[in-house]
Motif scaffolding. Structure first.
Motif, mmCIF file in Angstrom:
data_model
loop_
_atom_site.group_PDB
_atom_site.id
_atom_site.type_symbol
_atom_site.label_atom_id
_atom_site.label_comp_id
_atom_site.label_asym_id
_atom_site.label_seq_id
_atom_site.Cartn_x
_atom_site.Cartn_y
_atom_site.Cartn_z
ATOM 1 N N GLU A 1 54.502 39.453 33.923
ATOM 2 C CA GLU A 1 54.029 38.878 35.193
ATOM 3 C C GLU A 1 52.521 39.083 35.251
ATOM 4 O O GLU A 1 52.034 40.187 35.476
ATOM 5 C CB GLU A 1 54.714 39.556 36.377
ATOM 6 N N ILE A 2 51.782 38.007 35.027
ATOM 7 C CA ILE A 2 50.354 38.130 34.754
ATOM 8 C C ILE A 2 49.507 37.401 35.793
ATOM 9 O O ILE A 2 49.814 36.271 36.186
ATOM 10 C CB ILE A 2 50.036 37.583 33.342
ATOM 11 N N ILE A 3 48.426 38.066 36.210
ATOM 12 C CA ILE A 3 47.393 37.438 37.031
ATOM 13 C C ILE A 3 46.089 37.473 36.238
ATOM 14 O O ILE A 3 45.767 38.484 35.604
ATOM 15 C CB ILE A 3 47.223 38.161 38.383
ATOM 16 N N ILE A 4 45.376 36.371 36.260
ATOM 17 C CA ILE A 4 44.100 36.285 35.538
ATOM 18 C C ILE A 4 42.966 36.211 36.548
ATOM 19 O O ILE A 4 42.964 35.359 37.443
ATOM 20 C CB ILE A 4 44.073 35.068 34.600
ATOM 21 N N LEU A 5 42.014 37.130 36.427
ATOM 22 C CA LEU A 5 40.840 37.127 37.291
ATOM 23 C C LEU A 5 39.686 36.456 36.557
ATOM 24 O O LEU A 5 39.274 36.889 35.488
ATOM 25 C CB LEU A 5 40.448 38.561 37.668
ATOM 26 N N GLY A 6 39.182 35.380 37.139
ATOM 27 C CA GLY A 6 38.082 34.642 36.528
ATOM 28 C C GLY A 6 38.581 33.393 35.834
ATOM 29 O O GLY A 6 39.574 33.432 35.109
ATOM 30 N N GLU B 1 39.534 32.961 41.190
ATOM 31 C CA GLU B 1 38.104 32.729 40.953
ATOM 32 C C GLU B 1 37.320 33.066 42.225
ATOM 33 O O GLU B 1 37.679 32.651 43.316
ATOM 34 C CB GLU B 1 37.869 31.282 40.561
ATOM 35 N N ILE B 2 36.225 33.816 42.035
ATOM 36 C CA ILE B 2 35.417 34.239 43.179
ATOM 37 C C ILE B 2 34.598 33.095 43.764
ATOM 38 O O ILE B 2 34.298 33.080 44.964
ATOM 39 C CB ILE B 2 34.503 35.412 42.764
ATOM 40 N N ASN B 3 34.248 32.107 42.940
ATOM 41 C CA ASN B 3 33.429 30.980 43.396
ATOM 42 C C ASN B 3 34.289 29.867 43.981
ATOM 43 O O ASN B 3 35.515 29.898 43.913
ATOM 44 C CB ASN B 3 32.594 30.442 42.237
ATOM 45 N N SER B 4 33.626 28.862 44.508
ATOM 46 C CA SER B 4 34.334 27.725 45.094
ATOM 47 C C SER B 4 34.604 26.631 44.069
ATOM 48 O O SER B 4 35.105 25.562 44.412
ATOM 49 C CB SER B 4 33.510 27.145 46.248
ATOM 50 N N TYR B 5 34.292 26.898 42.795
ATOM 51 C CA TYR B 5 34.502 25.940 41.717
ATOM 52 C C TYR B 5 34.892 26.712 40.459
ATOM 53 O O TYR B 5 34.542 27.882 40.296
ATOM 54 C CB TYR B 5 33.225 25.124 41.459
ATOM 55 N N PRO B 6 35.630 26.074 39.538
ATOM 56 C CA PRO B 6 36.039 26.755 38.299
ATOM 57 C C PRO B 6 34.837 27.070 37.423
ATOM 58 O O PRO B 6 33.867 26.311 37.379
ATOM 59 C CB PRO B 6 36.966 25.745 37.618
ATOM 60 N N ALA B 7 34.909 28.190 36.697
ATOM 61 C CA ALA B 7 33.816 28.588 35.817
ATOM 62 C C ALA B 7 33.937 27.971 34.429
ATOM 63 O O ALA B 7 32.969 27.969 33.672
ATOM 64 C CB ALA B 7 33.776 30.111 35.697
ATOM 65 N N GLY B 8 35.111 27.434 34.085
ATOM 66 C CA GLY B 8 35.343 26.868 32.765
ATOM 67 C C GLY B 8 35.150 25.366 32.723
ATOM 68 O O GLY B 8 34.911 24.707 33.747
ATOM 69 N N LEU B 9 35.274 24.819 31.525
ATOM 70 C CA LEU B 9 35.119 23.377 31.335
ATOM 71 C C LEU B 9 36.234 22.607 32.029
ATOM 72 O O LEU B 9 37.379 23.068 32.066
ATOM 73 C CB LEU B 9 35.125 23.051 29.837
ATOM 74 N N LEU C 1 45.333 27.705 40.708
ATOM 75 C CA LEU C 1 43.957 28.194 40.663
ATOM 76 C C LEU C 1 43.519 28.490 42.090
ATOM 77 O O LEU C 1 43.433 27.596 42.927
ATOM 78 C CB LEU C 1 43.037 27.151 40.026
ATOM 79 N N LEU C 2 43.280 29.761 42.385
ATOM 80 C CA LEU C 2 42.874 30.188 43.720
ATOM 81 C C LEU C 2 41.373 30.421 43.727
ATOM 82 O O LEU C 2 40.874 31.303 43.019
ATOM 83 C CB LEU C 2 43.607 31.471 44.125
ATOM 84 N N LEU C 3 40.649 29.619 44.510
ATOM 85 C CA LEU C 3 39.200 29.732 44.603
ATOM 86 C C LEU C 3 38.794 30.576 45.803
ATOM 87 O O LEU C 3 39.587 30.796 46.714
ATOM 88 C CB LEU C 3 38.584 28.342 44.699
ATOM 89 N N ASP D 1 34.142 33.595 52.349
ATOM 90 C CA ASP D 1 33.614 32.404 52.999
ATOM 91 C C ASP D 1 32.646 31.689 52.067
ATOM 92 O O ASP D 1 32.441 32.100 50.921
ATOM 93 C CB ASP D 1 32.961 32.755 54.342
ATOM 94 N N GLU D 2 32.006 30.637 52.563
ATOM 95 C CA GLU D 2 31.145 29.819 51.709
ATOM 96 C C GLU D 2 29.907 30.564 51.222
ATOM 97 O O GLU D 2 29.272 30.154 50.249
ATOM 98 C CB GLU D 2 30.717 28.561 52.472
ATOM 99 N N ASN D 3 29.580 31.676 51.859
ATOM 100 C CA ASN D 3 28.439 32.487 51.445
ATOM 101 C C ASN D 3 28.839 33.668 50.579
ATOM 102 O O ASN D 3 27.999 34.508 50.235
ATOM 103 C CB ASN D 3 27.679 32.983 52.674
ATOM 104 N N GLY D 4 30.147 33.744 50.238
ATOM 105 C CA GLY D 4 30.623 34.832 49.400
ATOM 106 C C GLY D 4 30.935 36.109 50.141
ATOM 107 O O GLY D 4 31.176 37.151 49.521
ATOM 108 N N ASN D 5 30.945 36.053 51.469
ATOM 109 C CA ASN D 5 31.267 37.233 52.268
ATOM 110 C C ASN D 5 32.769 37.326 52.505
ATOM 111 O O ASN D 5 33.462 36.311 52.637
ATOM 112 C CB ASN D 5 30.538 37.175 53.617
#
Length: 412
Positions: A153-158, A182-190, A205-207, A229-233
């Motif tokens: 049972e795996i969760i991937i961070l990032g 993912e910490i950002n509002s968009y994926p970090a990968g291609l 994918l949870l942003l 939130d949108e400012n990362g808080n």
């Protein structure tokens, strides 16, 4: 005296060695700390490599083997199971192997050590330090090279490319990948990896999420996530628990530059790689850099291309009897660009400029100017941080004494 010592036998080192040999540099030595050439490619058994370089879809080992075969055919010397302990500004290389400790003298050095993963300790996530927390590269090594399953049972961070690829790989191996966070509002990968590795396998994918706690003492039992939130808080009272027995981290790569620093090479704070001129030479005369040690690439094809350009510059350096060109120009950027390479340009020489945007953008113009002279203007439907943008500047276009400017603006 060795003409060119290449530190690292991965894709950058191999491509550079082959190009040097083709340009009649005979006295070449590749130094690799592993027991095989190929670097990280050996554990990347998925396909998608070589699409631009070889016009076919290859796995990592297949891509590496094409260069390794050329290294063998061209009789390029290499050392395996050999660790470089130190290099200095005089281009002396200290190595350690079964034979003991030796010192080698080079006319030129190419830094091609690649990069390493950001670890759990670097993230300072609150909680215990249980088993079951590992990086995506380590998980890839266990599964692909050692046939060891890392969890059920795996969760991937990032959502970096390795994390996305491992989400698919672990699913194919029978594990349940519950989500990618993912910490950002968009994926970090291609985008192709988001589509092929997550959407095709119905992996959520949870942003805008951040881990607030790791639960478990002997083995990880779960994590708590908080909304951002949108400012990362952190949004108050948004914490939620998710059970898992494995947490895989795909939270960025760091160029491996301890050896570079020993030699007095200046490191760029944005790329974490060496500062270079447009000929890939660092501030230390005769020491060059290419590949992921210089900047983290999204495609191995670009690594090979960059290493070949660096090899061309090394040839020129050797042919000109180590003559130094001091006419350098700076590159200026706007706030939309997170970093740019090279940090300086050699006037009247061909250059390839590489950069990434700071955030996803749509319908933009990329403009390269020198003074009032507009050198390049490229329209792009979209630009995302995951995709490196490269612009080739022809020879004799960049004039002396005037700095270059690279900026992005909306299309009219």
């Amino acid at each position: 005296m060795i003409d060119a010592i290449i530190i690292g036998g991965g894709p950058a080192g191999l491509a550079a060695a082959v190009e040097l040999k083709k340009r009649n540099v005979d006295n070449i030595l590749i130094i690799e700390r592993e027991n095989h050439l190929g670097g990280i490619l050996n554990q990347c058994i998925h396909d998608g490599f070589g699409l631009s370089k070889f016009k076919q879809s290859l796995t990592g080992p297949e891509y590496a083997s094409l260069y390794i075969d050329q290294v063998e055919k061209l009789n390029i010397k290499y050392l395996l199971n050999t660790m470089v302990l130190e290099i200095n500004e005089n281009k002396e290389v200290t190595i350690a192997s079964k034979k003991g400790i030796e010192k080698l003298q080079a006319k030129s050095i190419l830094l091609a050590m690649g990069c390493r993963e950001r670890t759990a300790g670097m993230l300072t996530i609150p909680g215990e330090r249980p088993a079951g927390v590992l990086t995506a590269g380590v998980a890839q090594n266990y599964v692909n090279l050692h046939n060891i399953q890392v969890g059920k049972e795996i969760i991937i961070l990032g959502s970096g490319d390795i994390g996305l690829i491992m989400a698919r790989r672990l699913t194919l191996e029978g594990a349940h990948v519950k989500m990618v966070v993912e910490i950002n509002s968009y994926p970090a990968g291609l985008p192709r990896n988001v589509l092929q590795c997550l959407r095709d396998y119905n992996i959520p994918l949870l942003l805008n999420k951040s881990i607030s706690q790791i639960h478990g003492k002997n083995r990880i039992e779960g994590i708590s996530l908080e909304d951002l939130d949108e400012n990362g808080n952190i949004i108050p009272n948004s914490e939620k628990f998710y059970s898992c027995d494995t947490l895989v981290l795909s939270v960025g790569l760091i160029p491996e530059n301890e050896l570079s620093k020993m030699a007095g090479v200046l490191i760029d704070s944005k790329t974490n790689g060496p500062q270079i001129k447009s000929n890939y030479e660092t501030n230390v005369k005769g020491i060059f850099a290419a590949g992921n040690v210089l900047q983290v690439h999204d495609l191995v094809d670009k690594v090979s291309d960059e290493a070949e350009r660096a090899a061309t510059s090394i040839c020129k350096y050797l042919e000109e009897n180590e003559k130094e060109n001091t006419e350098l120009l700076n590159i200026k950027t706007d706030s939309n660009i997170s970093y740019i390479l090279p940090q300086s340009l050699v006037a009247n020489e061909e250059a390839t400029i590489s950069f990434r945007v700071r955030r996803p953008m749509e319908n933009v113009k990329i403009i390269v100017k020198q003074g009032e002279n507009e050198i390049k203007k490229i329209s792009a439907r979209k630009a995302i941080p995951a995709e490196m943008i490269q612009i080739k500047i022809p020879e004799n276009v960049i004039k002396e004494s005037v700095d270059l400017e690279v900026f992005l603006c909306p299309k009219n």
